[in-house]
Design a protein around this motif. Structure first.
Motif, PDB file in Angstrom:
ATOM      1  N   GLU A  52       0.857  -1.190   0.000  1.00 40.28           N
ATOM      2  CA  GLU A  52       0.000   0.000   0.000  1.00 40.28           C
ATOM      3  C   GLU A  52       0.892   1.239   0.000  1.00 40.28           C
ATOM      4  O   GLU A  52       1.842   1.334   0.776  1.00 40.28           O
ATOM      5  CB  GLU A  52      -0.920   0.002   1.222  1.00 40.28           C
ATOM      6  CG  GLU A  52      -1.699   1.276   1.453  1.00 40.28           C
ATOM      7  CD  GLU A  52      -2.561   1.690   0.268  1.00 40.28           C
ATOM      8  OE1 GLU A  52      -2.656   2.905   0.009  1.00 40.28           O
ATOM      9  OE2 GLU A  52      -3.135   0.792  -0.400  1.00 40.28           O
TER      10      GLU A  52
ATOM     11  N   VAL B  69       1.570  -6.143   5.792  1.00 42.84           N
ATOM     12  CA  VAL B  69       1.509  -5.163   4.713  1.00 42.84           C
ATOM     13  C   VAL B  69       2.711  -4.236   4.814  1.00 42.84           C
ATOM     14  O   VAL B  69       3.096  -3.828   5.911  1.00 42.84           O
ATOM     15  CB  VAL B  69       0.202  -4.346   4.783  1.00 42.84           C
ATOM     16  CG1 VAL B  69       0.211  -3.198   3.786  1.00 42.84           C
ATOM     17  CG2 VAL B  69      -0.999  -5.249   4.528  1.00 42.84           C
TER      18      VAL B  69
ATOM     19  N   VAL C 182      -1.326   1.672   5.349  1.00 45.28           N
ATOM     20  CA  VAL C 182      -0.439   0.712   6.007  1.00 45.28           C
ATOM     21  C   VAL C 182      -0.751   0.639   7.495  1.00 45.28           C
ATOM     22  O   VAL C 182      -0.835  -0.450   8.083  1.00 45.28           O
ATOM     23  CB  VAL C 182       1.040   1.090   5.787  1.00 45.28           C
ATOM     24  CG1 VAL C 182       1.956   0.149   6.570  1.00 45.28           C
ATOM     25  CG2 VAL C 182       1.383   1.050   4.302  1.00 45.28           C
TER      26      VAL C 182
ATOM     27  N   GLN D 187       0.674   5.807   3.795  1.00 43.88           N
ATOM     28  CA  GLN D 187       1.027   5.406   5.153  1.00 43.88           C
ATOM     29  C   GLN D 187      -0.211   5.167   5.998  1.00 43.88           C
ATOM     30  O   GLN D 187      -0.231   4.259   6.837  1.00 43.88           O
ATOM     31  CB  GLN D 187       1.903   6.480   5.809  1.00 43.88           C
ATOM     32  CG  GLN D 187       2.431   6.102   7.182  1.00 43.88           C
ATOM     33  CD  GLN D 187       3.317   4.873   7.149  1.00 43.88           C
ATOM     34  OE1 GLN D 187       4.273   4.816   6.377  1.00 43.88           O
ATOM     35  NE2 GLN D 187       3.019   3.865   7.968  1.00 43.88           N
TER      36      GLN D 187
ATOM     37  N   GLN E   3       4.716  -0.671   3.002  1.00 47.27           N
ATOM     38  CA  GLN E   3       4.498   0.504   2.166  1.00 47.27           C
ATOM     39  C   GLN E   3       5.287   0.322   0.872  1.00 47.27           C
ATOM     40  O   GLN E   3       6.474  -0.026   0.894  1.00 47.27           O
ATOM     41  CB  GLN E   3       4.942   1.776   2.878  1.00 47.27           C
ATOM     42  CG  GLN E   3       4.548   3.040   2.136  1.00 47.27           C
ATOM     43  CD  GLN E   3       4.740   4.286   2.982  1.00 47.27           C
ATOM     44  OE1 GLN E   3       5.485   4.275   3.953  1.00 47.27           O
ATOM     45  NE2 GLN E   3       4.047   5.369   2.620  1.00 47.27           N
TER      46      GLN E   3
ATOM     47  N   CYS F 218      -3.853  -1.349   8.085  1.00 49.77           N
ATOM     48  CA  CYS F 218      -3.618  -2.788   7.906  1.00 49.77           C
ATOM     49  C   CYS F 218      -2.889  -3.384   9.103  1.00 49.77           C
ATOM     50  O   CYS F 218      -3.239  -4.471   9.585  1.00 49.77           O
ATOM     51  CB  CYS F 218      -2.799  -3.025   6.639  1.00 49.77           C
ATOM     52  SG  CYS F 218      -3.674  -2.689   5.101  1.00 49.77           S
TER      53      CYS F 218
END
Length: 208
Positions: free
Chosen positions: A53, A69, A59, A56, A71, A62
Protein backbone atom coordinates in the motif's frame (compact mmCIF):
# COMPACT_ATOMS: atom_id res chain seq x y z
CA UNK A 1 -6.59 -9.60 14.49
CA UNK A 2 -9.86 -7.65 14.72
CA UNK A 3 -13.30 -9.19 14.42
CA UNK A 4 -12.83 -8.81 10.69
CA UNK A 5 -14.47 -7.41 7.59
CA UNK A 6 -17.98 -8.72 6.98
CA UNK A 7 -20.09 -8.81 3.82
CA UNK A 8 -21.65 -5.56 4.95
CA UNK A 9 -18.48 -3.49 5.30
CA UNK A 10 -16.45 -4.70 2.31
CA UNK A 11 -16.85 -3.32 -1.22
CA UNK A 12 -18.97 -5.48 -3.49
CA UNK A 13 -16.27 -5.72 -6.13
CA UNK A 14 -13.89 -7.02 -3.44
CA UNK A 15 -16.41 -9.73 -2.55
CA UNK A 16 -16.44 -10.74 -6.22
CA UNK A 17 -12.65 -10.92 -6.15
CA UNK A 18 -12.76 -12.97 -2.94
CA UNK A 19 -15.05 -15.49 -4.68
CA UNK A 20 -12.36 -15.99 -7.34
CA UNK A 21 -9.65 -16.93 -4.83
CA UNK A 22 -9.10 -20.57 -3.85
CA UNK A 23 -8.90 -21.42 -0.12
CA UNK A 24 -5.48 -21.64 1.54
CA UNK A 25 -3.73 -19.97 -1.38
CA UNK A 26 -0.91 -17.42 -1.31
CA UNK A 27 -1.97 -13.93 -2.33
CA UNK A 28 -0.47 -10.47 -2.77
CA UNK A 29 -2.88 -7.53 -2.71
CA UNK A 30 -1.29 -4.57 -4.51
CA UNK A 31 -2.80 -1.28 -3.40
CA UNK A 32 -4.57 -3.05 -0.55
CA UNK A 33 -5.99 0.10 1.06
CA UNK A 34 -7.13 -0.55 4.63
CA UNK A 35 -6.73 -4.31 4.25
CA UNK A 36 -10.43 -5.21 4.14
CA UNK A 37 -9.95 -7.84 1.40
CA UNK A 38 -6.89 -9.41 3.03
CA UNK A 39 -8.64 -9.67 6.38
CA UNK A 40 -11.77 -11.16 4.82
CA UNK A 41 -9.79 -13.76 2.86
CA UNK A 42 -7.70 -14.74 5.88
CA UNK A 43 -10.82 -15.37 7.94
CA UNK A 44 -13.14 -16.89 5.33
CA UNK A 45 -10.67 -18.85 3.19
CA UNK A 46 -7.51 -19.14 5.34
CA UNK A 47 -5.55 -17.34 2.63
CA UNK A 48 -1.91 -16.51 3.34
CA UNK A 49 -2.10 -12.87 2.31
CA UNK A 50 0.42 -10.07 1.94
CA UNK A 51 -0.14 -6.48 0.90
CA UNK A 52 1.50 -3.42 -0.63
CA UNK A 53 0.00 0.00 0.00
CA UNK A 54 1.43 3.36 -1.03
CA UNK A 55 -0.34 5.48 1.62
CA UNK A 56 1.03 5.41 5.15
CA UNK A 57 -2.49 5.76 6.55
CA UNK A 58 -3.49 2.57 4.72
CA UNK A 59 -0.44 0.71 6.01
CA UNK A 60 -1.27 1.82 9.54
CA UNK A 61 -4.85 0.60 9.17
CA UNK A 62 -3.62 -2.79 7.91
CA UNK A 63 -1.13 -3.16 10.75
CA UNK A 64 -3.91 -2.37 13.22
CA UNK A 65 -5.83 -5.32 11.71
CA UNK A 66 -2.82 -7.57 12.28
CA UNK A 67 -2.02 -7.90 8.55
CA UNK A 68 1.33 -8.32 6.83
CA UNK A 69 1.51 -5.16 4.71
CA UNK A 70 4.41 -2.97 3.62
CA UNK A 71 4.50 0.50 2.17
CA UNK A 72 5.30 0.31 -1.53
CA UNK A 73 4.48 1.32 -5.09
CA UNK A 74 3.18 -1.03 -7.77
CA UNK A 75 5.27 0.70 -10.42
CA UNK A 76 8.60 0.28 -8.65
CA UNK A 77 8.41 -2.50 -6.05
CA UNK A 78 6.93 -5.53 -7.84
CA UNK A 79 10.26 -6.39 -9.54
CA UNK A 80 11.67 -7.14 -6.07
CA UNK A 81 9.48 -10.26 -5.76
CA UNK A 82 10.66 -13.65 -7.10
CA UNK A 83 8.93 -15.52 -9.92
CA UNK A 84 5.76 -17.46 -8.99
CA UNK A 85 5.90 -16.33 -5.37
CA UNK A 86 2.08 -16.19 -5.12
CA UNK A 87 -0.95 -18.04 -6.42
CA UNK A 88 -2.78 -14.74 -6.96
CA UNK A 89 -1.77 -11.10 -7.31
CA UNK A 90 -4.69 -8.68 -6.93
CA UNK A 91 -4.92 -5.12 -8.22
CA UNK A 92 -8.36 -3.66 -7.49
CA UNK A 93 -9.34 -0.28 -8.97
CA UNK A 94 -5.68 0.77 -9.07
CA UNK A 95 -4.43 -0.12 -12.57
CA UNK A 96 -5.56 3.22 -13.98
CA UNK A 97 -3.50 5.07 -11.35
CA UNK A 98 -0.21 3.35 -12.23
CA UNK A 99 2.41 5.07 -14.37
CA UNK A 100 3.04 1.99 -16.52
CA UNK A 101 0.00 -0.31 -16.36
CA UNK A 102 1.29 -2.71 -19.02
CA UNK A 103 4.53 -3.27 -17.10
CA UNK A 104 2.59 -3.72 -13.86
CA UNK A 105 0.42 -6.41 -15.45
CA UNK A 106 3.48 -8.28 -16.71
CA UNK A 107 5.06 -8.11 -13.25
CA UNK A 108 1.85 -9.38 -11.64
CA UNK A 109 1.82 -12.40 -13.95
CA UNK A 110 5.51 -13.03 -13.33
CA UNK A 111 5.22 -13.16 -9.54
CA UNK A 112 1.73 -14.69 -9.47
CA UNK A 113 0.23 -17.71 -11.21
CA UNK A 114 -2.91 -15.67 -11.73
CA UNK A 115 -3.68 -11.95 -11.70
CA UNK A 116 -7.03 -10.54 -10.63
CA UNK A 117 -7.55 -7.02 -11.96
CA UNK A 118 -10.48 -4.63 -11.63
CA UNK A 119 -10.79 -1.20 -13.21
CA UNK A 120 -13.40 1.45 -14.06
CA UNK A 121 -14.65 1.28 -17.64
CA UNK A 122 -14.31 4.64 -19.38
CA UNK A 123 -16.76 3.53 -22.11
CA UNK A 124 -19.63 3.05 -19.60
CA UNK A 125 -22.82 4.61 -20.94
CA UNK A 126 -23.06 7.26 -18.20
CA UNK A 127 -19.50 8.35 -18.96
CA UNK A 128 -20.29 8.63 -22.67
CA UNK A 129 -23.44 10.67 -22.03
CA UNK A 130 -21.68 13.08 -19.67
CA UNK A 131 -18.95 13.69 -22.24
CA UNK A 132 -21.38 14.01 -25.13
CA UNK A 133 -24.01 16.26 -23.55
CA UNK A 134 -22.13 17.87 -20.68
CA UNK A 135 -18.84 18.43 -22.42
CA UNK A 136 -16.90 17.86 -19.20
CA UNK A 137 -14.85 15.09 -17.65
CA UNK A 138 -17.38 12.59 -16.29
CA UNK A 139 -17.89 11.56 -12.68
CA UNK A 140 -19.52 8.27 -11.64
CA UNK A 141 -19.49 5.99 -8.60
CA UNK A 142 -16.31 4.38 -9.98
CA UNK A 143 -14.80 7.71 -11.10
CA UNK A 144 -15.73 9.88 -8.16
CA UNK A 145 -12.99 12.55 -8.13
CA UNK A 146 -12.99 15.76 -10.20
CA UNK A 147 -10.40 15.87 -12.98
CA UNK A 148 -8.09 18.19 -11.02
CA UNK A 149 -7.88 15.84 -8.02
CA UNK A 150 -8.00 12.39 -9.60
CA UNK A 151 -5.10 9.95 -9.39
CA UNK A 152 -6.32 8.24 -12.57
CA UNK A 153 -3.77 8.80 -15.34
CA UNK A 154 -4.34 5.78 -17.61
CA UNK A 155 -8.07 5.27 -17.95
CA UNK A 156 -9.17 2.57 -20.38
CA UNK A 157 -12.22 0.74 -21.65
CA UNK A 158 -13.12 -2.94 -21.52
CA UNK A 159 -12.39 -3.16 -25.23
CA UNK A 160 -8.96 -1.56 -24.69
CA UNK A 161 -8.14 -4.08 -21.96
CA UNK A 162 -9.27 -7.04 -24.07
CA UNK A 163 -7.02 -5.87 -26.90
CA UNK A 164 -4.03 -5.52 -24.55
CA UNK A 165 -4.59 -9.03 -23.18
CA UNK A 166 -4.69 -10.46 -26.71
CA UNK A 167 -1.60 -8.50 -27.76
CA UNK A 168 0.51 -9.50 -24.76
CA UNK A 169 -0.62 -13.13 -24.49
CA UNK A 170 -2.67 -12.88 -21.30
CA UNK A 171 -5.31 -15.60 -21.09
CA UNK A 172 -8.65 -14.37 -19.73
CA UNK A 173 -10.03 -17.06 -17.42
CA UNK A 174 -12.97 -15.08 -16.13
CA UNK A 175 -14.58 -11.69 -16.64
CA UNK A 176 -17.31 -9.96 -14.68
CA UNK A 177 -19.06 -6.75 -15.64
CA UNK A 178 -20.08 -4.65 -12.64
CA UNK A 179 -23.00 -2.23 -12.98
CA UNK A 180 -23.30 1.27 -11.57
CA UNK A 181 -24.61 -0.08 -8.25
CA UNK A 182 -21.68 -2.43 -7.71
CA UNK A 183 -23.60 -5.57 -8.68
CA UNK A 184 -22.84 -8.11 -11.38
CA UNK A 185 -24.19 -6.69 -14.59
CA UNK A 186 -26.94 -8.60 -16.34
CA UNK A 187 -25.02 -8.15 -19.60
CA UNK A 188 -22.45 -10.70 -20.67
CA UNK A 189 -18.92 -9.35 -20.50
CA UNK A 190 -18.23 -9.43 -24.20
CA UNK A 191 -18.40 -7.13 -27.16
CA UNK A 192 -20.19 -3.83 -27.31
CA UNK A 193 -22.71 -4.67 -24.58
CA UNK A 194 -20.01 -5.00 -21.93
CA UNK A 195 -18.33 -1.79 -23.06
CA UNK A 196 -21.62 0.08 -22.80
CA UNK A 197 -23.13 -1.33 -19.62
CA UNK A 198 -20.18 -2.27 -17.39
CA UNK A 199 -19.26 0.55 -15.00
CA UNK A 200 -16.35 -1.61 -13.84
CA UNK A 201 -14.80 -4.89 -14.93
CA UNK A 202 -13.08 -7.68 -12.99
CA UNK A 203 -10.70 -10.05 -14.81
CA UNK A 204 -8.83 -13.20 -13.86
CA UNK A 205 -5.73 -13.63 -16.03
CA UNK A 206 -2.89 -16.10 -16.50
CA UNK A 207 -0.06 -16.50 -18.99
CA UNK A 208 -0.12 -18.96 -21.87
Amino acid sequence: MSNGSTHRDIRRDLLMIADMVAPQSRLLDVGCGDGALLEYLAREKQVDGRGIEIRQSGVNACVARGLSVIQGDADTDLPDYPDAAFDYVVLSLTLQATRNPRKVLHEMLRIGRRAIVSFPNFAYWRVRLQLMFGGRMPMTAALDDPWYETQNIHLCTIQDFDELCARDGFVVEQRIAVDGHGNRSGWKLQGAAANWFGAQAVYVLHRR
